[in-house]
Design a protein around this motif. Structure first.
Motif: not given
Length: 145
Positions: A6-12, A22-26, A71-75, A87-92
């Motif tokens: 969620p942190d990564y998606l909050a920034q991107h 293409n616009d993301h850190q894969c 850790s929020g490094a990308g997708i 996924l169940r806990s919301g960490k991803l």
């Protein structure tokens, strides 16, 4: 499936189409089952192949990939069984939830088919009876939405 924190998606902004990746850190996973240089995905509307470009993080271990994604490094790509608790806990969070990679087989490897211990036979029968149904339940919960 493709996942991110969620942190990564909050920034991107979350991608809407595979081309938006293409616009993301894969984060690349290179194993026997996953080609590091392309992501082959399918959805109800068809198939898509994404070729990651640019600087990237690359690992050859599903657990290391899970740590990097959390850790929020990308997708990154994670197997459903590896991502389900996060996924169940919301960490991803699923990214492009209508897409997933092709199904993979699960194998039990042992030394000899000729002299198989009864315990090994029983264990393989338990795997056959339970693993498939558990993986199918994961698919129904997160992949088939």
């Amino acid at each position: 499936m493709l996942v991110a924190s969620p942190d990564y998606l909050a920034q991107h902004a979350a991608p809407v189409e595979p081309e938006d990746l293409n616009d993301h850190q894969c984060l690349l996973l290179g194993t026997v089952d996953y080609a590091r240089d392309e992501w082959q995905m399918k959805s109800k509307s068809g198939t898509a192949t994404f070729v990651p470009t640019g600087p990237s993080f690359s690992v050859n271990d599903m657990d290391a990939m899970a740590v990097a994604v959390r850790s929020g490094a990308g997708i990154g790509l994670l197997a459903g069984f590896s991502a389900i608790d996060d996924l169940r806990s919301g960490k991803l969070v699923r990214v492009l939830p209508e897409y997933h990679t092709y199904e993979r087989n699960v194998y039990a490897v042992y030394t000899s088919r000729q002299f198989v211990d009864a315990k090994i036979n029983r264990y393989i029968e338990l795997l056959k009876a339970n693993v498939g149904s558990q993986l199918a339940a994961t698919a129904r919960e997160f992949i088939d939405r």
